[in-house]
Design a protein around this motif. Structure first.
Motif, mmCIF file in Angstrom:
data_model
loop_
_atom_site.group_PDB
_atom_site.id
_atom_site.type_symbol
_atom_site.label_atom_id
_atom_site.label_comp_id
_atom_site.label_asym_id
_atom_site.label_seq_id
_atom_site.Cartn_x
_atom_site.Cartn_y
_atom_site.Cartn_z
ATOM 1 N N ASP A 1 -17.410 -45.746 -18.342
ATOM 2 C CA ASP A 1 -17.564 -46.354 -19.670
ATOM 3 C C ASP A 1 -16.221 -46.526 -20.399
ATOM 4 O OD1 ASP A 1 -17.100 -43.633 -19.985
ATOM 5 O OD2 ASP A 1 -18.504 -43.421 -21.660
ATOM 6 N N ALA A 2 -15.116 -46.421 -19.694
ATOM 7 C CA ALA A 2 -13.792 -46.501 -20.319
ATOM 8 C C ALA A 2 -13.530 -47.904 -20.868
ATOM 9 C CB ALA A 2 -12.708 -46.123 -19.320
ATOM 10 N N THR A 3 -13.244 -47.954 -22.156
ATOM 11 C CA THR A 3 -12.887 -49.210 -22.804
ATOM 12 C C THR A 3 -11.389 -49.432 -22.599
ATOM 13 O OG1 THR A 3 -12.345 -48.101 -24.873
ATOM 14 C CG2 THR A 3 -14.649 -48.839 -24.583
ATOM 15 N N PRO A 4 -10.888 -50.634 -22.869
ATOM 16 C CA PRO A 4 -9.442 -50.855 -22.764
ATOM 17 C C PRO A 4 -8.624 -49.865 -23.603
ATOM 18 C CG PRO A 4 -10.557 -52.962 -22.878
ATOM 19 C CD PRO A 4 -11.608 -51.900 -23.131
ATOM 20 N N ALA A 5 -9.101 -49.532 -24.803
ATOM 21 C CA ALA A 5 -8.367 -48.582 -25.649
ATOM 22 C C ALA A 5 -8.370 -47.188 -25.031
ATOM 23 C CB ALA A 5 -8.964 -48.549 -27.055
ATOM 24 N N ARG A 6 -9.477 -46.775 -24.455
ATOM 25 C CA ARG A 6 -9.546 -45.451 -23.811
ATOM 26 C C ARG A 6 -8.660 -45.410 -22.567
ATOM 27 N NH1 ARG A 6 -13.512 -42.040 -25.782
ATOM 28 N NH2 ARG A 6 -14.864 -43.036 -27.296
ATOM 29 N N ILE A 7 -8.617 -46.498 -21.852
ATOM 30 C CA ILE A 7 -7.738 -46.571 -20.679
ATOM 31 C C ILE A 7 -6.285 -46.417 -21.117
ATOM 32 C CG2 ILE A 7 -6.865 -48.135 -18.889
ATOM 33 C CD1 ILE A 7 -9.803 -49.210 -18.697
ATOM 34 N N SER B 1 -8.940 -31.391 -19.947
ATOM 35 C CA SER B 1 -10.162 -31.437 -19.144
ATOM 36 C C SER B 1 -10.725 -32.858 -19.040
ATOM 37 C CB SER B 1 -11.228 -30.507 -19.725
ATOM 38 O OG SER B 1 -11.729 -31.025 -20.948
ATOM 39 N N TYR B 2 -10.262 -33.768 -19.900
ATOM 40 C CA TYR B 2 -10.808 -35.132 -19.890
ATOM 41 C C TYR B 2 -9.758 -36.218 -19.671
ATOM 42 C CZ TYR B 2 -13.270 -39.341 -21.181
ATOM 43 O OH TYR B 2 -13.808 -40.598 -21.153
ATOM 44 N N TRP B 3 -8.644 -36.190 -20.423
ATOM 45 C CA TRP B 3 -7.736 -37.331 -20.472
ATOM 46 C C TRP B 3 -6.946 -37.612 -19.202
ATOM 47 C CZ3 TRP B 3 -9.143 -41.043 -23.166
ATOM 48 C CH2 TRP B 3 -9.837 -40.818 -24.349
ATOM 49 N N PRO B 4 -6.722 -36.663 -18.302
ATOM 50 C CA PRO B 4 -6.019 -37.030 -17.065
ATOM 51 C C PRO B 4 -6.747 -38.105 -16.260
ATOM 52 C CG PRO B 4 -5.922 -34.677 -17.363
ATOM 53 C CD PRO B 4 -6.858 -35.208 -18.422
ATOM 54 N N THR B 5 -8.065 -38.154 -16.373
ATOM 55 C CA THR B 5 -8.850 -39.163 -15.643
ATOM 56 C C THR B 5 -9.720 -39.992 -16.589
ATOM 57 O OG1 THR B 5 -10.630 -37.565 -15.230
ATOM 58 C CG2 THR B 5 -8.902 -37.769 -13.540
ATOM 59 N N GLY B 6 -9.426 -39.936 -17.887
ATOM 60 C CA GLY B 6 -10.223 -40.678 -18.862
ATOM 61 C C GLY B 6 -10.256 -42.171 -18.613
ATOM 62 N N ASP B 7 -9.210 -42.697 -17.993
ATOM 63 C CA ASP B 7 -9.176 -44.130 -17.700
ATOM 64 C C ASP B 7 -10.006 -44.495 -16.479
ATOM 65 O OD1 ASP B 7 -7.367 -42.696 -16.114
ATOM 66 O OD2 ASP B 7 -5.991 -44.384 -15.930
ATOM 67 N N GLN B 8 -10.495 -43.530 -15.746
ATOM 68 C CA GLN B 8 -11.289 -43.785 -14.553
ATOM 69 C C GLN B 8 -12.787 -43.612 -14.790
ATOM 70 O OE1 GLN B 8 -9.585 -41.190 -11.571
ATOM 71 N NE2 GLN B 8 -7.528 -41.780 -12.211
ATOM 72 N N GLN B 9 -13.187 -43.301 -16.008
ATOM 73 C CA GLN B 9 -14.593 -43.114 -16.339
ATOM 74 C C GLN B 9 -15.297 -44.470 -16.378
ATOM 75 O OE1 GLN B 9 -15.712 -39.958 -16.440
ATOM 76 N NE2 GLN B 9 -13.570 -39.462 -15.994
#
Length: 178
Positions: free
Chosen positions: A69-75, A59-67
């Motif tokens: 507040d996404a940090t480099p590590a989250r991307i 529900s989150y990680w498919p687009t987690g890099d597009q949020q």
């Protein structure tokens, strides 16, 4: 033979979720802890999920890099999550996506088959799925990120230990060796 690793965030009292599947006690991880999780995830060649954890992650990680507040590590985590092959074990859903395949049959038999194959480490997630793997002696390593909070009840990390105490069945000692 592949290594199977069970890793989760855990409260001091041994719970991975409080009552009602509440994981709010863990809050957002620090940058250091998030990096630790990212390093672990990069090392895995296959992710094994039970239905509840699959639903949370997908529900989150498919687009987690597009949020915003996404940090480099989250991307990087989101990209790695999408790219890593996944196996989802469930009898209640009928399809999965994001580089995953669904197994509706005997989870222990499939995990045993996957472990016997060639390849790098596999991570397993989901309390019920991991509990079945523990009872079968399939988990090779446990990794706990312990939070200094008490959940007070809910879903235990070592759920199969509680179940074996209630049923009087012994847990195979091999599943506790790491």
């Amino acid at each position: 033979m592949r290594k199977l690793i069970f890793a989760m965030n855990v409260a001091l009292d041994g719970y991975i979720a409080a009552a009602g599947d509440d994981i709010g006690w863990s809050g957002p991880p620090s940058d250091e802890l998030f990096q630790w999780w990212l390093d672990r995830e990069r090392a895995n060649e296959l992710l094994l999920y039970g239905r509840k954890l699959w639903e949370t992650m997908s529900s989150y990680w498919p687009t987690g890099d597009q949020q915003p507040d996404a940090t480099p590590a989250r991307i990087e985590f989101a990209r790695n999550w999408r790219d890593t092959p996944k196996v989802v074990f469930s009898s209640t859903i009928d399809q999965v996506d994001w580089n995953a395949r669904l197994v509706t049959g005997d989870a222990v038999a499939e995990i045993t088959r996957l472990k016997a194959g060639d390849g790098g480490p596999m991570a397993i997630g989901g309390a019920r799925l991991a509990g079945a793997a523990m009872r079968a002696g399939l988990i090779d390593e446990y990794a706990l990120a312990t939070y200094p909070v008490l959940a007070g009840g809910g879903t235990p990390f070592f759920g199969c230990l509680r179940n074996t105490a209630e049923t009087g069945r012994a847990l195979d000692h091999r599943s506790l060796n790491s």
